[in-house]
Design a protein around this motif. Structure first.
Motif, short mmCIF file in Angstrom:
data_model
loop_
_atom_site.label_atom_id
_atom_site.label_comp_id
_atom_site.label_asym_id
_atom_site.label_seq_id
_atom_site.Cartn_x
_atom_site.Cartn_y
_atom_site.Cartn_z
N VAL A 63 0.88 -1.17 0.00
CA VAL A 63 0.00 0.00 0.00
C VAL A 63 0.92 1.22 0.00
CG1 VAL A 63 -1.79 1.27 1.25
CG2 VAL A 63 -1.77 -1.24 1.29
N HIS A 91 1.86 -5.13 10.30
CA HIS A 91 2.39 -4.67 9.02
C HIS A 91 3.89 -4.41 9.13
CE1 HIS A 91 -1.52 -4.24 7.10
NE2 HIS A 91 -1.96 -3.69 8.21
N VAL A 157 3.62 -1.74 3.57
CA VAL A 157 3.13 -0.35 3.62
C VAL A 157 4.32 0.57 3.39
CG1 VAL A 157 1.96 1.44 4.95
CG2 VAL A 157 1.28 -0.95 5.25
N TRP A 258 -6.15 5.04 8.62
CA TRP A 258 -5.85 3.73 8.03
C TRP A 258 -7.12 3.11 7.42
CZ3 TRP A 258 -2.36 1.38 5.67
CH2 TRP A 258 -2.33 -0.01 5.53
N ASN A 262 -7.76 2.15 3.35
CA ASN A 262 -8.26 0.86 2.87
C ASN A 262 -9.58 0.99 2.12
OD1 ASN A 262 -6.33 -1.29 3.79
ND2 ASN A 262 -6.73 -0.40 5.78
N GLN A 263 -10.44 1.90 2.56
CA GLN A 263 -11.69 2.13 1.85
C GLN A 263 -11.42 2.68 0.45
OE1 GLN A 263 -13.78 4.76 4.51
NE2 GLN A 263 -14.01 3.18 6.08
N ARG A 265 -8.69 2.21 -1.30
CA ARG A 265 -8.09 1.13 -2.09
C ARG A 265 -9.17 0.17 -2.60
NH1 ARG A 265 -2.93 -0.65 -2.46
NH2 ARG A 265 -2.54 -2.85 -2.94
N ASP A 266 -10.12 -0.19 -1.72
CA ASP A 266 -11.20 -1.08 -2.12
C ASP A 266 -12.06 -0.46 -3.21
OD1 ASP A 266 -10.31 -2.93 -0.27
OD2 ASP A 266 -11.79 -2.38 1.27
#
Length: 339
Positions: A63, A91, A157, A258, A262-263, A265-266
């Protein structure tokens, strides 16, 4: 396979062996590999290309997050605690922090390892300060390649911290998946001086230092930024940049950041935008390297380099148009048999 020597008189190192050691997560090998790709020597560049080609199959799985903001906004303090929060979650975090460069030596003036006390002793973190050395906006020329080496070493990351001096925002946003802009409390004054382009690039805005007596001001600033973003067209139809508050001292809001990463990225992966974004970045990266290599040709050809000061003087004094001077240099490159 080529062998490389970073300094005269030192033993050579097999590039294939160096690549294997990086893939096994050996920190000293990773640091040495980054030193190699940062070198401006032509022979080192050939070795670096060999190294990158060997490692490429094991890259691209991390990421990638860019973090920018004006000096004094608390980037390093926030990144230190944010990174520690991520390592606590399991991570492996690499921080590529670009320091302001000494104009005389090209070396880093600031020492990020001294400003990131938690991560500097964290076995699951790796910090690499790199001098900006006059590159665009303070983003190190080899940051992209360093990012690939970190990915090959197993870091999932990658946090890229920039100096935060204008054009660095554009440069860093073009090498990461998610671009976070940190702001200071006090939106009334801040909004008057903020560049619209920064808001357009941001995937999220976080008002930092939202602790103690600053909490109310930070919340007010966040409301102002939300209003400013509301009247702007989002850069991506599947994502509207949120505005949040965070404290790099207490850690409040770090989990929200964080979750937002992720939201985002999704959301991009769901429509194939993340892969497309990286493909476009790779092409622009190619042209950026090409531009650097053209400039390197000027430095490496003595007869051409000798003309540069004269042309610069003529352009500065208004005696020659900048476009004509550039055309002259290009013609010299074309006519030079060594290029």
């Amino acid at each position: 396979m080529a062998k490389e020597t970073l300094d005269a008189g030192k033993p050579t190192i097999d590039i294939a062996s160096l690549a294997n050691r990086i893939e096994e997560g050996e920190r000293a090998a990773l640091a040495r590999g980054i030193t190699l790709i940062e070198s401006r020597r032509a022979d080192h560049r050939a070795f670096a290309n060999d190294l990158l080609e060997l490692l490429m199959p094991n890259t691209g799985k991390s990421v990638r997050v860019g973090i920018s903001g004006v000096p004094g906004v608390g980037k390093s303090t926030m990144i230190d605690l944010f990174g520690a929060t991520l390592t606590d979650k399991g991570h492996k975090v690499a921080v590529l922090a670009v320091d302001p460069s000494s104009s005389r030596t090209g070396g880093s003036i600031l020492g990020d390892k001294t400003r990131m006390e938690r991560l500097s002793v964290d076995r699951n973190a790796f910090i690499r300060p790199s001098p900006s050395a006059g590159t665009l906006g303070g983003v190190a020329a080899k940051t992209r390649e360093a990012m690939l080496l970190c990915e090959a070493a197993g870091f999932d990351v990658i946090l890229v911290e920039t100096v935060g001096t204008g054009q660095s925002e554009t440069a860093v946003s073009d090498m990461v998946d998610f671009f976070l802009v940190l702001m200071l409390p006090g939106a009334g004054d801040e909004l008057q001086g903020i560049k619209k382009g920064i808001l357009e690039l941001a995937d999220a805005i976080a008002v930092n230092k939202a602790d103690g007596e600053n909490i109310d001001r930070a919340r007010a600033a966040a409301a102002e930024y939300r209003a400013a973003l509301h009247i702007m067209t989002p850069q991506d139809s599947v994502w509207s940049p949120p505005v949040m508050t965070v404290s790099g001292q207490t850690g409040d809001g770090l989990d929200d950041i964080w979750a937002t990463i992720n939201q985002h990225r999704d959301a991009l992966q769901a429509v194939g935008r993340l892969d497309e974004k990286r493909r476009q970045q790779n092409v622009r990266w190619m042209w950026s390297i090409f531009d650097d290599q053209i400039k390197a040709l000027l430095r490496d050809q003595p007869n051409i380099a000798a003309r540069v000061p004269e042309l610069e003087h003529d352009v500065a004094e208004g005696g020659v148009a900048a476009a004509r001077a550039a055309a002259t240099l290009l013609a010299l490159l074309r006519d030079n048999p060594d290029t």
